[in-house]
Design an enzyme around this catalytic site. Structure first.
Site, PDB file in Angstrom:
ATOM      1  N   TYR A  62       0.822  -1.204   0.000  1.00 44.03           N
ATOM      2  CA  TYR A  62       0.000   0.000   0.000  1.00 44.03           C
ATOM      3  C   TYR A  62       0.861   1.260   0.000  1.00 44.03           C
ATOM      4  CZ  TYR A  62      -3.201   3.614   1.444  1.00 44.03           C
ATOM      5  OH  TYR A  62      -3.907   4.783   1.505  1.00 44.03           O
ATOM      6  N   CYS A  73     -17.172 -33.530 -26.203  1.00 39.06           N
ATOM      7  CA  CYS A  73     -18.534 -34.026 -26.065  1.00 39.06           C
ATOM      8  C   CYS A  73     -19.446 -32.900 -26.563  1.00 39.06           C
ATOM      9  CB  CYS A  73     -18.840 -34.336 -24.599  1.00 39.06           C
ATOM     10  SG  CYS A  73     -20.618 -34.520 -24.324  1.00 39.06           S
ATOM     11  N   GLU A 107      27.329 -22.803 -12.368  1.00 37.01           N
ATOM     12  CA  GLU A 107      26.064 -22.090 -12.183  1.00 37.01           C
ATOM     13  C   GLU A 107      24.947 -23.001 -12.622  1.00 37.01           C
ATOM     14  OE1 GLU A 107      26.146 -18.395 -14.568  1.00 37.01           O
ATOM     15  OE2 GLU A 107      28.294 -18.620 -14.324  1.00 37.01           O
ATOM     16  N   PHE A 149       3.883   1.493  -0.994  1.00 38.60           N
ATOM     17  CA  PHE A 149       4.557   1.567  -2.285  1.00 38.60           C
ATOM     18  C   PHE A 149       3.645   2.209  -3.322  1.00 38.60           C
ATOM     19  CE2 PHE A 149       5.803   0.066  -6.446  1.00 38.60           C
ATOM     20  CZ  PHE A 149       7.194   0.160  -6.422  1.00 38.60           C
ATOM     21  N   ASP A 150       2.396   1.712  -3.387  1.00 35.47           N
ATOM     22  CA  ASP A 150       1.449   2.232  -4.377  1.00 35.47           C
ATOM     23  C   ASP A 150       1.176   3.722  -4.177  1.00 35.47           C
ATOM     24  OD1 ASP A 150       1.285  -0.159  -5.606  1.00 35.47           O
ATOM     25  OD2 ASP A 150      -0.550  -0.803  -4.577  1.00 35.47           O
ATOM     26  N   LYS A 173      21.775 -23.934 -14.786  1.00 38.87           N
ATOM     27  CA  LYS A 173      21.323 -23.534 -16.124  1.00 38.87           C
ATOM     28  C   LYS A 173      19.841 -23.204 -15.998  1.00 38.87           C
ATOM     29  CE  LYS A 173      21.915 -24.932 -20.934  1.00 38.87           C
ATOM     30  NZ  LYS A 173      20.593 -24.926 -21.529  1.00 38.87           N
ATOM     31  N   TYR A 230      23.656 -14.058 -16.004  1.00 39.57           N
ATOM     32  CA  TYR A 230      24.790 -14.984 -15.914  1.00 39.57           C
ATOM     33  C   TYR A 230      26.047 -14.553 -16.646  1.00 39.57           C
ATOM     34  CZ  TYR A 230      22.783 -16.492 -20.364  1.00 39.57           C
ATOM     35  OH  TYR A 230      22.274 -16.521 -21.618  1.00 39.57           O
ATOM     36  N   LEU A 237      25.647 -23.601 -26.136  1.00 45.60           N
ATOM     37  CA  LEU A 237      26.613 -24.280 -25.277  1.00 45.60           C
ATOM     38  C   LEU A 237      26.719 -25.732 -25.707  1.00 45.60           C
ATOM     39  CD1 LEU A 237      25.449 -22.940 -21.801  1.00 45.60           C
ATOM     40  CD2 LEU A 237      27.552 -22.336 -23.006  1.00 45.60           C
ATOM     41  N   ASP A 273      16.188 -22.245 -16.931  1.00 39.87           N
ATOM     42  CA  ASP A 273      15.442 -22.710 -18.092  1.00 39.87           C
ATOM     43  C   ASP A 273      14.375 -21.693 -18.490  1.00 39.87           C
ATOM     44  OD1 ASP A 273      14.958 -24.453 -20.075  1.00 39.87           O
ATOM     45  OD2 ASP A 273      13.835 -25.892 -18.869  1.00 39.87           O
ATOM     46  N   CYS A 311     -22.175 -38.556 -20.221  1.00 37.11           N
ATOM     47  CA  CYS A 311     -23.550 -38.522 -20.722  1.00 37.11           C
ATOM     48  C   CYS A 311     -23.780 -39.514 -21.855  1.00 37.11           C
ATOM     49  CB  CYS A 311     -23.906 -37.123 -21.205  1.00 37.11           C
ATOM     50  SG  CYS A 311     -23.027 -36.660 -22.696  1.00 37.11           S
ATOM     51  N   CYS A 363     -24.912 -32.596 -20.951  1.00 36.77           N
ATOM     52  CA  CYS A 363     -23.814 -33.329 -20.313  1.00 36.77           C
ATOM     53  C   CYS A 363     -23.604 -32.782 -18.896  1.00 36.77           C
ATOM     54  CB  CYS A 363     -22.559 -33.160 -21.158  1.00 36.77           C
ATOM     55  SG  CYS A 363     -21.170 -34.119 -20.587  1.00 36.77           S
ATOM     56  N   CYS A 376     -19.009 -40.055 -24.572  1.00 44.32           N
ATOM     57  CA  CYS A 376     -18.727 -39.277 -23.370  1.00 44.32           C
ATOM     58  C   CYS A 376     -18.931 -40.143 -22.122  1.00 44.32           C
ATOM     59  CB  CYS A 376     -19.633 -38.061 -23.320  1.00 44.32           C
ATOM     60  SG  CYS A 376     -19.454 -37.111 -21.805  1.00 44.32           S
ATOM     61  N   LYS A 386      23.707 -31.590 -18.575  1.00 41.86           N
ATOM     62  CA  LYS A 386      22.246 -31.735 -18.523  1.00 41.86           C
ATOM     63  C   LYS A 386      21.850 -32.790 -17.497  1.00 41.86           C
ATOM     64  CE  LYS A 386      20.867 -29.091 -22.007  1.00 41.86           C
ATOM     65  NZ  LYS A 386      19.929 -28.876 -23.037  1.00 41.86           N
TER      66      LYS A 386
HETATM   67  P1  AMP Z   1      21.478 -24.172 -25.345  1.00 45.57           P
HETATM   68  O1  AMP Z   1      20.369 -23.269 -25.795  1.00 45.57           O
HETATM   69  O2  AMP Z   1      21.022 -25.479 -24.817  1.00 45.57           O
HETATM   70  O3  AMP Z   1      22.592 -24.246 -26.337  1.00 45.57           O
HETATM   71  O4  AMP Z   1      22.079 -23.470 -24.063  1.00 45.57           O
HETATM   72  C1  AMP Z   1      22.604 -22.180 -24.127  1.00 45.57           C
HETATM   73  C2  AMP Z   1      21.712 -21.274 -23.359  1.00 45.57           C
HETATM   74  O5  AMP Z   1      21.651 -21.607 -21.983  1.00 45.57           O
HETATM   75  C3  AMP Z   1      22.211 -19.879 -23.371  1.00 45.57           C
HETATM   76  O6  AMP Z   1      21.799 -19.192 -24.523  1.00 45.57           O
HETATM   77  C4  AMP Z   1      21.588 -19.295 -22.137  1.00 45.57           C
HETATM   78  O7  AMP Z   1      20.406 -18.621 -22.499  1.00 45.57           O
HETATM   79  C5  AMP Z   1      21.182 -20.478 -21.304  1.00 45.57           C
HETATM   80  N1  AMP Z   1      21.681 -20.408 -19.922  1.00 45.57           N
HETATM   81  C6  AMP Z   1      20.917 -20.617 -18.824  1.00 45.57           C
HETATM   82  N2  AMP Z   1      21.622 -20.493 -17.702  1.00 45.57           N
HETATM   83  C7  AMP Z   1      22.888 -20.163 -18.073  1.00 45.57           C
HETATM   84  C8  AMP Z   1      24.078 -19.875 -17.344  1.00 45.57           C
HETATM   85  N3  AMP Z   1      24.107 -19.932 -16.003  1.00 45.57           N
HETATM   86  N4  AMP Z   1      25.179 -19.566 -18.051  1.00 45.57           N
HETATM   87  C9  AMP Z   1      25.154 -19.509 -19.409  1.00 45.57           C
HETATM   88  N5  AMP Z   1      24.059 -19.769 -20.146  1.00 45.57           N
HETATM   89  C10 AMP Z   1      22.926 -20.098 -19.493  1.00 45.57           C
HETATM   90 ZN    ZN Z   2     -20.986 -35.523 -22.251  1.00 49.43          ZN
END
Ligand code: AMP
Ligand code: ZN
Length: 671
Positions: free
Chosen positions: A33, A422, A112, A35-36, A114, A223, A82, A116, A407, A428, A404, A310
């Protein structure tokens, strides 16, 4: 410096710090609040003093800019992929290759996680954020600056930096809790949930409306810093420095002296990753010394100084007992595998999604099969394969249902649809109760005193067959029901009565038209102002409305073409529900600009950009993001983009100022 400028600067600084505390450190020191309140104060000052406008002000986080076509930008430094590894041997081989090039030196590595998500390159100049570009093909990506600005953990202004200009790379991710929240909302709108956080994160970057991006709980983990003449000696020091500038760098980084230590890190996170608030599919191992990194250089597709490891997708095997089928409120059928309980990634799994008929066919599923279950990017575990060797010779193959389960109606599957449906919309039971449950839910009619269970109870007792029936319910019918005390019956009846005042846009959402979620309902309500006008709109007219695509338009037309739905709506009207915007909502709205298309560009003084857009829409005009032959007027503020100006001039479209717009509006000089 004027007192106002001073105040603005102070507020910006303060809000930046609070953003940082909240989104980067996860340690807020003031309430939402407070903050807003401060944010509103700043917005007000900025509005009254446009001379102090700043593209990196904390007020810019809410978005609003529309990008129709993302501009392609060439990366100053290529964004590489990578190389992957899957075992200790792979890592030892990599170390050997490095040693061969560098000549047996003492090496240090960083490990580090990775992250996703979707990779992003952020550019800063003089401590200020200037541009964000997606990875694209590694050489060129899309400029998504407006969308990235809305991600609160990305600093727009840095704390006392000493690098003049640099790029920093990271991953845009969608944390798991935020992803689940988004999916709950989608399911409420009758839409299919998103499959996984990664695709949803990368899809978010390409949304045209940055205000929509601002509502998504995206985050950014960094990263790598890319800078000419890096004053630091190691990757780790560089990241530590980036952290001090205000970037979000996860704490999970470790320096390792040898492959044994790397393996410890990998083994630790192979299991511990399931406790993280976001997804990770591996670890990135990097040579820590920047000098060695430079010597090692790149292959044609990846750095020689880094390697991705991986994790194996978490997998378990168990027995398939049975396939059951769920019917959604839209009639979509989802097959579900019922499994012998098995532990997977720290939880007990009893059910797995089979998505649709094609998937069952693809893996040629038989009852009592030993199946492999995986928890990959998807939240709900899925079946990825079958152990054919252990299948009994007399095993029965899974036959997809033709009717289904609820029904008994024969299922249909239209071309292009992933799922069977369905078609018995009005007969249904699950579809009927599902629709009523949606109707009464909090974000729709918000009817107190009635929940999912009471809907089923009323339906089972033959008291309601659709949502309009709710308005015919009487006390004496409800009280005798089991588990219905007098008081709860009264609550229910009163709640239903009170819902007659719920505004039109909510009623529209409550109807449960497929693909018409809260936002779309709001758009439609604003645009058409009454259900009659909406029902009269043709498909062609619907797709003309901002942000209504063909899929939504088709669904709306189908819904209103249905005679059963028409009867329901007539009844709702008779009961006195709000099926049009009421006077006060319509106040200040006119049709003066009907049919006129505007493009708004630059920085404005009298009104904010959003106010200007709202004014156009309130008066029946349409605002689009880019100039085309259909544009009638361009309203230009200070610093209008030069390409827009050229384009407008070449097409002969009048460019007017904000004052001219207001004058014309007053004098109604549009014709
Ligand atoms: P890939 O797409 O499988 O070739 O993996 C490369 C991608 O991994 C990079 O383009 C990054 O976006 C991603 N990535 C995620 N975490 C890291 C990290 N800690 N260091 C470097 N790349 C990373
Ligand atoms: Zn149905």
């Amino acid at each position: 410096m004027t007192p106002v400028e001073k105040k603005i600067n102070e507020l910006r600084e303060e809000l930046r710090q609070h953003n940082y505390n909240y989104y980067v450190l996860d340690q807020p020191t003031i309430s939402d609040y407070e903050f807003d309140t401060k944010l509103k104060e700043l917005q007000e000052l900025e509005k009254n003093h446009p001379e102090y406008e700043d593209h990196n002000s904390p007020t810019q986080r809410v978005g609003g800019e529309i990008t129709k076509n993302f501009q392609t930008v060439t990366h100053k430094n290529r964004m590489y992929s990578l190389d992957n590894s899957y075992s200790k041997e792979d890592i030892l081989d990599w170390e050997k290759r490095i040693q061969r090039i560098l000549g047996d030196v003492d090496l240090e590595f960083t490990c580090e996680l990775k992250y996703d998500g979707a990779s992003i390159n952020l550019s800063y100049e003089n401590d200020r954020f200037v541009r964000a570009v997606t990875r694209g093909d590694g050489f060129m990506g899309d400029d998504v600056t407006a969308n990235i600005k809305t991600i609160r953990s990305i600093p727009l202004v840095l704390k006392n930096g000493k690098l003049n200009s640099f790029d920093i790379r990271g991953e845009i991710i969608l944390p798991l809790d935020g992803f689940e929240k988004m999916n709950r909302e989608r399911i409420e709108a009758g839409e299919d949930p998103y499959r996984n956080p990664r695709n949803t994160a990368s899809g978010s970057l390409k949304l045209q409306d940055s205000a929509e991006v601002a509502t998504r709980p995206l985050d950014c983990l960094l990263y790598q810093v890319v800078v000419a003449d890096n004053p630091f000696k190691t990757h780790f020091e560089t990241l530590k420095y980036a952290k001090s500038l205000g970037f979000k760098i996860p704490k999970t980084i470790r320096i390792c002296k040898n492959v044994e230590e790397i393996m410890d890190f990998l083994n630790l996170w192979d299991t511990k990753r399931h406790e993280l608030p976001y997804e990770t599919d591996g670890v990135v191992i990097k040579v820590n010394s920047l000098h060695f990194q430079e010597e090692l250089g790149y292959t044609s597709k990846s750095p020689r100084w880094a390697l991705a490891y991986k994790f194996k997708a978490e997998q378990a095997s168990t027995i398939l007992n049975e396939v059951t089928y769920q019917v959604g409120r839209t009639g979509a059928i989802t097959p579900v595998a019922n499994l012998e309980p098995v532990e997977l990634a720290g939880t007990i799994v009893k059910r797995a999604s089979l998505h649709n008929a094609d998937q069952i066919e693809k893996i040629d599923l038989h009852l009592k099969d030993r199946v492999y279950v995986e928890k990959g990017g998807e939240i709900i575990p899925k079946i990825v394969g079958v152990d054919l060797d252990s299948r009994a010779p007399d095993a029965l193959s899974v036959q997809y249902i033709t009717h289904c389960p609820d029904c008994g109606t024969e299922l249909v599957r239209k071309e292009g649809d992933a799922k069977h449906f369905c078609p018995n919309e009005f007969g249904c039971p699950t579809q009927i109760t599902g629709r009523i449950q949606h109707f009464v839910s909090r974000k729709a009619m918000n009817i107190d005193g009635i929940g999912a269970e009471s809907v089923e109870l009323l339906f089972k007792n033959d008291l309601i067959h659709n949502f309009a029936d709710l308005y015919e319910l009487r006390m004496e019918q409800v009280v005798p029901l089991e588990r219905m005390a007098e008081k709860s019956a009264l609550n229910l009846i009163n709640g239903i009565e009170a819902s007659k005042n719920i505004p039109f846009e909510k009623v529209l959402f409550a109807l449960g038209i497929r693909f018409v979620g809260e936002t779309v309902a709001k758009k439609l309500a604003r645009h058409y102002k009454s259900i009659d006008a909406l029902m009269a709109a043709s498909f062609e007219e619907l797709v003309e409305v901002d942000e209504i695509g063909e899929k939504i338009a088709e669904s709306i037309s189908l819904f209103f073409d249905n005679e059963g739905n028409q009867i329901l709506i007539d009844r709702l009207k008779n009961y006195g529900l709000q099926l049009s915007m009421d006077e006060s909502e319509l106040a200040g709205q006119t049709e003066l600009l009907k049919g006129k298309v505007f493009v708004v560009s630059g920085v404005f003084e009298i009104m904010s950009r959003n106010e200007l857009k709202k004014s156009i829409e309130d008066n029946g005009g349409k605002v689009t993001g880019s100039i085309s032959k259909k544009t009638n007027f361009v309203i230009a503020g200070a610093n209008m983009g030069p390409s827009k100006k050229t384009k407008a001039e070449s097409l002969g479209i009048p460019i007017i100022s904000e004052q001219e717009y207001l004058d014309m509006l007053l004098d109604n000089l549009w014709l």
